[in-house]
Motif scaffolding. Sequence first.
Motif, mmCIF file in Angstrom:
data_model
loop_
_atom_site.group_PDB
_atom_site.id
_atom_site.type_symbol
_atom_site.label_atom_id
_atom_site.label_comp_id
_atom_site.label_asym_id
_atom_site.label_seq_id
_atom_site.Cartn_x
_atom_site.Cartn_y
_atom_site.Cartn_z
ATOM 1 N N HIS A 152 41.050 45.615 53.439
ATOM 2 C CA HIS A 152 40.522 46.876 53.942
ATOM 3 C C HIS A 152 39.061 46.723 54.342
ATOM 4 C CE1 HIS A 152 43.722 49.858 53.330
ATOM 5 N NE2 HIS A 152 44.139 49.018 52.412
ATOM 6 N N ILE B 38 44.974 54.936 44.928
ATOM 7 C CA ILE B 38 45.081 53.548 44.491
ATOM 8 C C ILE B 38 43.757 53.046 43.952
ATOM 9 C CG2 ILE B 38 45.326 51.221 45.330
ATOM 10 C CD1 ILE B 38 47.521 51.945 46.911
ATOM 11 N N PRO C 175 49.468 49.749 54.287
ATOM 12 C CA PRO C 175 48.088 49.514 53.833
ATOM 13 C C PRO C 175 47.960 49.453 52.318
ATOM 14 C CG PRO C 175 48.350 51.770 54.566
ATOM 15 C CD PRO C 175 49.616 51.054 54.922
ATOM 16 N N ILE C 176 49.019 49.802 51.584
ATOM 17 C CA ILE C 176 48.884 49.712 50.135
ATOM 18 C C ILE C 176 49.605 48.488 49.578
ATOM 19 C CG2 ILE C 176 48.722 52.215 49.998
ATOM 20 C CD1 ILE C 176 51.357 52.287 48.630
ATOM 21 N N VAL D 253 46.743 58.516 49.363
ATOM 22 C CA VAL D 253 47.317 57.335 48.712
ATOM 23 C C VAL D 253 46.250 56.283 48.448
ATOM 24 C CG1 VAL D 253 48.964 55.474 48.937
ATOM 25 C CG2 VAL D 253 49.508 57.693 49.833
ATOM 26 N N LEU D 254 45.414 56.022 49.456
ATOM 27 C CA LEU D 254 44.440 54.946 49.294
ATOM 28 C C LEU D 254 43.401 55.292 48.244
ATOM 29 C CD1 LEU D 254 44.059 53.761 52.963
ATOM 30 C CD2 LEU D 254 45.052 52.534 51.065
ATOM 31 N N ASN E 249 54.704 57.357 52.631
ATOM 32 C CA ASN E 249 54.706 55.952 52.281
ATOM 33 C C ASN E 249 55.838 55.709 51.287
ATOM 34 O OD1 ASN E 249 54.085 53.348 51.210
ATOM 35 N ND2 ASN E 249 52.016 53.615 51.970
ATOM 36 N N PHE F 201 43.599 44.162 42.515
ATOM 37 C CA PHE F 201 42.716 44.919 43.390
ATOM 38 C C PHE F 201 42.036 44.100 44.477
ATOM 39 C CE2 PHE F 201 39.262 47.953 44.391
ATOM 40 C CZ PHE F 201 40.082 48.996 44.721
ATOM 41 N N ALA G 14 43.296 51.934 40.181
ATOM 42 C CA ALA G 14 42.914 50.577 39.790
ATOM 43 C C ALA G 14 41.749 50.616 38.805
ATOM 44 C CB ALA G 14 42.539 49.765 41.025
ATOM 45 N N LEU H 153 56.231 53.557 49.212
ATOM 46 C CA LEU H 153 55.792 53.059 47.905
ATOM 47 C C LEU H 153 55.009 54.108 47.129
ATOM 48 C CD1 LEU H 153 54.647 49.431 48.791
ATOM 49 C CD2 LEU H 153 56.876 50.225 48.086
ATOM 50 N N LEU I 167 44.179 43.855 47.472
ATOM 51 C CA LEU I 167 44.325 45.143 48.145
ATOM 52 C C LEU I 167 43.060 45.519 48.898
ATOM 53 C CD1 LEU I 167 46.329 47.789 48.005
ATOM 54 C CD2 LEU I 167 44.310 48.675 46.889
ATOM 55 N N PHE J 256 35.663 50.832 47.797
ATOM 56 C CA PHE J 256 36.922 51.049 48.489
ATOM 57 C C PHE J 256 37.113 52.531 48.813
ATOM 58 C CE2 PHE J 256 41.580 51.691 48.169
ATOM 59 C CZ PHE J 256 41.962 50.871 49.201
#
Lengths: 347, 336
Positions: free
Chosen positions: B270, A164, B90-91, A160-161, A98, B263, A168, A100, B266, B325
């Motif tokens: 999803h 994140i 997806p991010i 990655v997800l 990715n 958030f 967060a 990013l 994001l 998530f």
Amino acid sequence: MSTRTVRAAGLSARYATRPATASGLLALLLLALTGYALTVGELPISLGEALGMLAGEPGPSGVDYVFWTVRLPRVLTALLVGAALGVSGAILQSLSRNPLGSPDVLGFAGGAATGALVQILVLGGGALAVALSALAGAFVTAALVYLLAYRRGVPGHRLVLVGIGIGALLMSLNRYLLVSAEVDDAFRAAVWLTGSLLDRTWDHVTIGTIAVAVLVPVAVLLLRRLSLLELGDELSTGLGVPVGQTRLQLFAVSVGLAGAATAAAGPVAFVALAAPHLARRLLRSAGPSLVGSGLVGAVLLLGSDVAAQQLFPTGELPVGVATGVLGGVYLATLLGRHWSRRPAASG
Amino acid sequence: MRRARSRPVRLAIGLLAAVALLLGCGVLSLLTGSEPVAFGDVLRVLVADDRSEPAIIVHDLRMPRTVVGICVGIALGLAGALMQSLTRNPIADPGVLGINAGAAFGVLVAIVGLGIGSFTGYVWFAFLGATLSTTLVYAIGGRGDDSGAPVRLALAGTAIGAALVSATEAMVFLDPKAFDEYRFWIVGDIAKPELGVVWQLLPFLLAGTVLALSLGPRLNAIALGEELGTALGVGLLRTRVLVGVSVLVLAGLATAAAGPIGFVGLAAPHLARAVTGPDQRWVLPYAGVFGAVLVLLADVVGRVVLPSGELRVAILTAIVGAPLFVALVRRRRAAA
């Protein structure tokens, strides 16, 4: 891409000309920048004096002290932190596939920040304690992210997800700590959170040196496998790469580098994200370029620090601010130029 | 064996259920707070505003907060879904277009440059800042009809965002008084909304929502790839600009009104895709509703846990949303 081969003592290595030349030029630029950084500041030191002191001669009184306790640790920290962030970012972008992906996005920069904030705002420890808590925060977070992403292997996108999500969460915690603190403490914490090279000591240099000296060679050894991983899990398994193991090793290396960098200078923004992209465009290399990213990261951080000092001589401006402005504007212009010239090239 | 209902019918029923859930959260938001008001009283004063103490609490404190929460949540959820679809990443979230960075920059210019100290004063500066950054991002990354465009847009947005954030921080560090105001703005909040501002913003938010919902078929077409999308008669550049405009209106105004709330943009898409699959015509409305549910729930939890108001909604959206998530990401096989 044109390549050349060198042979010596029964060993041979093939290298692409353009990346090699560009890396050499970058290294020269870095050397010149380092020389410049050593001489400028509130107390000007001539290059001759600086080289003399490096060679072991005693400098003029006062100058000697400034050079060894203020100037040199700061410059070395900038070099090491920049290089560590660049390499770490390059590994993560390749692993996560990715563009990013970076330590900031993957959550462990947030974890390092949480560790440091707890130390600054709650426990009230000194600079070294803050650095060590940051390192601990980064590793705990990274382990958590990896474990939560693990389910019969860890594909890059899940890493990655999950990163994140956890990032967060920690960011929220950080903001809560910041909002509920006294304004003076909060200001000190905010300066740390931006990344600063002010008041670096040899402790910071040691943290950076250990990380770079141990982890960058490991990363370079794993580079070939990293390039193969970019082809996809099936193909790289077919080519004999132990996918899961390699990914864990690379992940650990990049966490170590990012964690040590954060411990040494705070979470400096954007270097880890920008350096690999800048390196890829400057070197025009096909795969991930670790050495190139490391060099670009070091140039970016040291250059930003020198620029910040020159523009705001009071030293109030943390270097993280300058990396964001310089790196952001430079990446944006590079993107704009590159694409308007060759509209068909992919990002 | 009973024949399964067709997919659109199932999704429509699901959407109705989600809206019902949102309404439930809205009622919950009217019911909870530091000052206990009985359920019966809430219902009574909702029907007839008699200016009694419960009526003032419900109408003047909880109602605006709930309305703003719903608006902001819908806007952020929709904007996030648009961004993830446009950049095929997806991010991605509205922040990737530099919305938050631009808004923060605008607010700081208002505080430092013009000495404006009231929230109502910030709103339009925040939106101007967001417009500035989005325009810049599109000028750099929005050109060309090739396959690199999604990555380019995301990267250009990140670069511009980083530059603006740093410029903002530079102003903050050189002016400690501004820092004190800024650190509260940067933690977005819906606790004390100015209803006047909300009514000003509402028509724009509605227009943005309608525009966003109408983009579903276009996004579906370009999801097949740039060439196939063009062959199907969908203009890429036009789609990209329309998406940019609606993200700017939705996320820009939401951020202007409530500060940066992270958030939601994001996570909501999803959650939506987990229910609907990749069809953007359904992802978009679901993402909007889920976004609003997330914001309201976070706000309610904040009020229950710490009634003093220190746990602001932007802090709690991640604390409430992140475990959900992560569980979702673990469960699903593919992410995007």
